[in-house]
Design a protein around this motif. Structure first.
Motif, PDB file in Angstrom:
ATOM      1  N   PRO A 133      -7.626  -0.684   4.750  1.00 33.95           N
ATOM      2  CA  PRO A 133      -7.533  -2.140   4.867  1.00 33.95           C
ATOM      3  C   PRO A 133      -6.078  -2.589   4.983  1.00 33.95           C
ATOM      4  CG  PRO A 133      -8.877  -1.492   2.955  1.00 33.95           C
ATOM      5  CD  PRO A 133      -8.169  -0.256   3.444  1.00 33.95           C
ATOM      6  N   PRO A 134      -5.854  -3.722   5.680  1.00 32.90           N
ATOM      7  CA  PRO A 134      -4.471  -4.224   5.785  1.00 32.90           C
ATOM      8  C   PRO A 134      -3.942  -4.648   4.415  1.00 32.90           C
ATOM      9  CG  PRO A 134      -6.046  -5.786   6.742  1.00 32.90           C
ATOM     10  CD  PRO A 134      -6.824  -4.564   6.379  1.00 32.90           C
ATOM     11  N   ASP A 135      -2.629  -4.769   4.334  1.00 36.64           N
ATOM     12  CA  ASP A 135      -1.997  -5.198   3.075  1.00 36.64           C
ATOM     13  C   ASP A 135      -2.462  -6.618   2.756  1.00 36.64           C
ATOM     14  OD1 ASP A 135      -0.355  -5.485   0.909  1.00 36.64           O
ATOM     15  OD2 ASP A 135       1.476  -5.801   2.072  1.00 36.64           O
ATOM     16  N   ASP A 136      -3.010  -6.798   1.572  1.00 40.41           N
ATOM     17  CA  ASP A 136      -3.452  -8.149   1.175  1.00 40.41           C
ATOM     18  C   ASP A 136      -2.600  -8.682   0.025  1.00 40.41           C
ATOM     19  OD1 ASP A 136      -4.231  -6.687  -0.984  1.00 40.41           O
ATOM     20  OD2 ASP A 136      -6.361  -7.207  -0.887  1.00 40.41           O
ATOM     21  N   GLY A 137      -1.447  -8.041  -0.171  1.00 39.77           N
ATOM     22  CA  GLY A 137      -0.530  -8.538  -1.199  1.00 39.77           C
ATOM     23  C   GLY A 137      -0.730  -7.902  -2.561  1.00 39.77           C
ATOM     24  N   THR A 138      -1.831  -7.165  -2.723  1.00 38.07           N
ATOM     25  CA  THR A 138      -2.029  -6.488  -4.014  1.00 38.07           C
ATOM     26  C   THR A 138      -1.409  -5.094  -3.942  1.00 38.07           C
ATOM     27  OG1 THR A 138      -4.189  -5.635  -3.358  1.00 38.07           O
ATOM     28  CG2 THR A 138      -4.178  -7.730  -4.539  1.00 38.07           C
ATOM     29  N   ASP A 154       2.361   1.500   3.760  1.00 36.06           N
ATOM     30  CA  ASP A 154       3.634   0.774   3.811  1.00 36.06           C
ATOM     31  C   ASP A 154       4.809   1.622   3.349  1.00 36.06           C
ATOM     32  OD1 ASP A 154       2.255  -1.600   4.602  1.00 36.06           O
ATOM     33  OD2 ASP A 154       1.571  -1.778   2.526  1.00 36.06           O
ATOM     34  N   ARG A 160       0.859  -1.194   0.000  1.00 36.41           N
ATOM     35  CA  ARG A 160       0.000   0.000   0.000  1.00 36.41           C
ATOM     36  C   ARG A 160       0.896   1.245   0.000  1.00 36.41           C
ATOM     37  NH1 ARG A 160      -2.542  -1.158   5.558  1.00 36.41           N
ATOM     38  NH2 ARG A 160      -0.294  -1.188   5.856  1.00 36.41           N
TER      39      ARG A 160
END
Ligand code: DAT
Length: 170
Positions: free
Chosen positions: A62-67, A82, A2
């Motif tokens: 939202p938390p980091d979901d890898g996207t 991030d 993010r």
């Protein structure tokens, strides 16, 4: 990851976000999102800008979901992301862009002064987290994008030096 894409109005955030969008990143227009979340709490008449409750907004990221997601706004460095990318632009170039937008003389001056004193960079560094700075004045949006993608996820700040203190008072 993010990323917060920040900088004084007119430096090229929206243009860069458009390129990221084309590369498959999700782009969050923070102003739109703040409206949707009910986090626009007023209007600054003097500056002609919305007043956003960044504390509430930050709690809703939202938390980091890898996207790969980019949050685009001159407030995005307050969202606890991030990494923060600070775009910069020579105040002389910025002046032309902001006047073309029809900003009032006060609003132009305020923004040029902010750019000349590194205001957003200082705010971003105070927030903690990794900060990357790039001078967008003499780079095409594509060159800027390449430079930012090359450094993203690295360790420690990566701050390209700019010094426009000689432009003061703007
Ligand atoms: P912001 O979203 O930060 O307010 P913008 O993306 O709307 O800025 O760009 C402002 C203006 O500058 C717009 O007319 C496009 C132009 N521009 C953006 N990035 C540029 C670049 N790297 N080189 C030259 N012009 C650029």
């Amino acid at each position: 990851m993010r990323v917060g894409l920040t900088g004084t109005p007119g430096v090229g955030k929206t243009t860069l976000a458009g390129l990221l969008d084309k590369r498959g990143w999700r782009v969050v227009d923070v102003k739109e999102w703040a409206h949707a979340e009910g986090c626009v709490v007023g209007f600054d008449e003097e500056m002609g800008t919305d007043v956003v409750d960044v504390t509430t907004l930050r709690a809703r990221v939202p938390p980091d979901d890898g996207t790969d997601v980019v949050y685009e706004s001159h407030l995005s460095h307050y969202l606890g992301l991030d990494e923060v990318w600070v775009l910069r632009c020579d105040p002389d170039v910025l002046r032309v862009r902001l006047e073309a937008r029809g900003y009032s003389p006060d609003k132009v001056r305020e923004n040029l002064e902010a750019e000349a004193i590194d205001l957003i960079l200082s705010e971003a560094l105070e927030e903690g987290g990794r900060v990357v700075q790039r001078d967008a004045t003499h780079r095409s949006p594509q060159e800027l994008l390449s430079s930012l993608l090359a450094t993203r996820g690295g360790s420690g700040h990566d701050l390209e030096r700019v010094d426009w203190s000689d432009r003061l008072p703007v």
